[in-house]
Design a protein around this motif. Structure first.
Motif, PDB file in Angstrom:
ATOM      1  N   SER A  49     -51.049  -4.951  22.532  1.00  0.00           N
ATOM      2  CA  SER A  49     -51.488  -4.559  21.193  1.00  0.00           C
ATOM      3  C   SER A  49     -50.848  -3.228  20.811  1.00  0.00           C
ATOM      4  N   ILE A  50     -50.734  -3.014  19.536  1.00  0.00           N
ATOM      5  CA  ILE A  50     -50.129  -1.789  19.034  1.00  0.00           C
ATOM      6  C   ILE A  50     -51.211  -0.953  18.368  1.00  0.00           C
ATOM      7  N   THR A  51     -51.263   0.328  18.717  1.00  0.00           N
ATOM      8  CA  THR A  51     -52.203   1.241  18.086  1.00  0.00           C
ATOM      9  C   THR A  51     -51.420   2.262  17.273  1.00  0.00           C
ATOM     10  N   ALA A  52     -52.069   2.817  16.288  1.00  0.00           N
ATOM     11  CA  ALA A  52     -51.423   3.794  15.422  1.00  0.00           C
ATOM     12  C   ALA A  52     -52.286   5.044  15.345  1.00  0.00           C
ATOM     13  N   SER A  53     -51.620   6.192  15.229  1.00  0.00           N
ATOM     14  CA  SER A  53     -52.346   7.452  15.082  1.00  0.00           C
ATOM     15  C   SER A  53     -51.492   8.441  14.296  1.00  0.00           C
ATOM     16  N   TRP A  54     -52.177   9.442  13.722  1.00  0.00           N
ATOM     17  CA  TRP A  54     -51.464  10.541  13.086  1.00  0.00           C
ATOM     18  C   TRP A  54     -50.825  11.380  14.177  1.00  0.00           C
ATOM     19  N   LEU A  55     -49.882  12.209  13.842  1.00  0.00           N
ATOM     20  CA  LEU A  55     -49.215  13.052  14.830  1.00  0.00           C
ATOM     21  C   LEU A  55     -50.178  13.995  15.535  1.00  0.00           C
ATOM     22  N   ASP A  56     -51.304  14.331  14.884  1.00  0.00           N
ATOM     23  CA  ASP A  56     -52.292  15.188  15.539  1.00  0.00           C
ATOM     24  C   ASP A  56     -53.230  14.403  16.453  1.00  0.00           C
ATOM     25  N   GLY A  57     -53.000  13.093  16.604  1.00  0.00           N
ATOM     26  CA  GLY A  57     -53.788  12.259  17.503  1.00  0.00           C
ATOM     27  C   GLY A  57     -54.945  11.534  16.841  1.00  0.00           C
ATOM     28  N   GLU A  58     -55.290  11.886  15.605  1.00  0.00           N
ATOM     29  CA  GLU A  58     -56.376  11.200  14.895  1.00  0.00           C
ATOM     30  C   GLU A  58     -55.979   9.747  14.647  1.00  0.00           C
ATOM     31  N   GLY A  59     -56.915   8.836  14.861  1.00  0.00           N
ATOM     32  CA  GLY A  59     -56.641   7.410  14.732  1.00  0.00           C
ATOM     33  C   GLY A  59     -56.328   6.964  13.325  1.00  0.00           C
ATOM     34  N   LEU A  60     -55.554   5.912  13.238  1.00  0.00           N
ATOM     35  CA  LEU A  60     -55.199   5.293  11.961  1.00  0.00           C
ATOM     36  C   LEU A  60     -55.721   3.866  11.940  1.00  0.00           C
ATOM     37  N   ASP A  61     -56.970   3.685  12.302  1.00  0.00           N
ATOM     38  CA  ASP A  61     -57.531   2.344  12.412  1.00  0.00           C
ATOM     39  C   ASP A  61     -57.451   1.562  11.110  1.00  0.00           C
TER      40      ASP A  61
END
Length: 107
Positions: free
Chosen positions: A32-44
């Motif tokens: 699975s692929i997860t996404a996040s902002w560069l500061d580590g906050e999730g992009l759910d």
């Protein structure tokens, strides 16, 4: 439901077609692929496949023979529709600079 793209305002007189949004993708061991902002906050909220170009996020550029990893999230406009795409930093050299923009968060 309201599209996330409804909150973006981009002038129709601009030549922008690609917007780097300051996010990254990564693969989990289950594929699975997860996404996040560069500061580590999730992009759910961008896990909705309707927000991505078809077959994206792929994590790898299958059009390039070396199959580079695509860890960066961008918006791009294809046929007058904005969608998310994952891409490598090499993409910057492929697009005309006047077509590339950046989305920044600031306080």
């Amino acid at each position: 439901s309201t599209s996330i793209f409804a909150s973006f305002t981009i002038s129709s007189s601009t030549s922008l077609k690609y917007l780097w949004v300051g996010g990254t993708t990564s693969f989990a061991s289950d594929g699975s692929i997860t996404a996040s902002w560069l500061d580590g906050e999730g992009l759910d909220y961008i896990n909705d496949n309707n927000l991505w170009l078809a077959n994206e996020p792929s994590g790898i550029d299958y059009n390039d023979p070396s199959h580079p990893y695509e860890p960066y999230i961008m918006l791009w406009q294809i046929n007058d529709q904005w969608s998310f795409n994952d891409n490598s930093d090499a993409a910057v050299s492929c697009y005309k600079s006047y077509r590339i923009g950046y989305v920044c968060e600031f306080n």
